[in-house]
Design a protein around this motif. Structure first.
Motif, PDB file in Angstrom:
ATOM      1  N   GLY A   1       3.094   6.203  -3.163  1.00 17.25           N
ATOM      2  CA  GLY A   1       4.682   6.763  -3.360  1.00 17.25           C
ATOM      3  C   GLY A   1       4.110   6.652  -4.414  1.00 17.25           C
TER       4      GLY A   1
ATOM      5  N   SER B   1       0.638  -1.311   0.050  1.00 18.72           N
ATOM      6  CA  SER B   1       0.104  -0.213  -0.009  1.00 18.72           C
ATOM      7  C   SER B   1       0.379   1.156   0.168  1.00 18.72           C
ATOM      8  N   CYS B   2       1.672   1.237   0.894  1.00 20.07           N
ATOM      9  CA  CYS B   2       2.920   2.154   0.844  1.00 20.07           C
ATOM     10  C   CYS B   2       3.449   2.978  -0.534  1.00 20.07           C
TER      11      CYS B   2
END
Length: 124
Positions: free
Chosen positions: A28, A23-24
């Motif tokens: 990003g 998810s990060c």
């Protein structure tokens, strides 16, 4: 097969760090894509706010004349007095080759031994 995403995560807790990291990374990548689309000049969307250089030229104003700076053979001859090109130095034998002793050559012990056995006692 009517299980939700969160029920799967409750059942398999080892997937929680993986989901967090993915998810990060996705957030990003999405943020960088948006940043690139609005600020990088090679992929910019807003062309009106960032025109190409030739679009800002005013045809009514005189531009710089390209004849202001001319390089001729005299410039090269003057530079040749100060700097010799490396290709010219090697052609007339001005390259510097410092002698190297066997102690300065690291490794390749078997090759050095064979060269010494063949009576090649020159320093390289």
């Amino acid at each position: 097969m009517n299980t939700s995403f969160f029920q799967i995560l409750k059942a398999k807790k080892e997937l929680i760090p993986l989901v967090g990291i993915v998810s990060c990374a996705a957030i990003g990548a999405l943020a960088f894509s948006a940043y690139s689309l609005f600020s990088k000049s090679d992929v910019i969307i807003n062309k009106s706010g960032n025109p190409e250089p030739w679009e800002t030229v005013d045809p009514t104003k005189p531009q710089k004349d390209s004849t202001e700076m001319v390089i001729n053979i005299a410039d090269f001859q003057e530079a040749f007095k100060k700097i010799q090109p490396s290709s010219f130095r090697s052609a007339i034998g001005l390259t510097e080759c410092k002698p190297v002793t066997w102690e300065q050559i690291g490794g390749l012990e078997d090759v050095k031994l064979k060269l010494k056995q063949k009576n090649i006692d020159r320093d390289f």
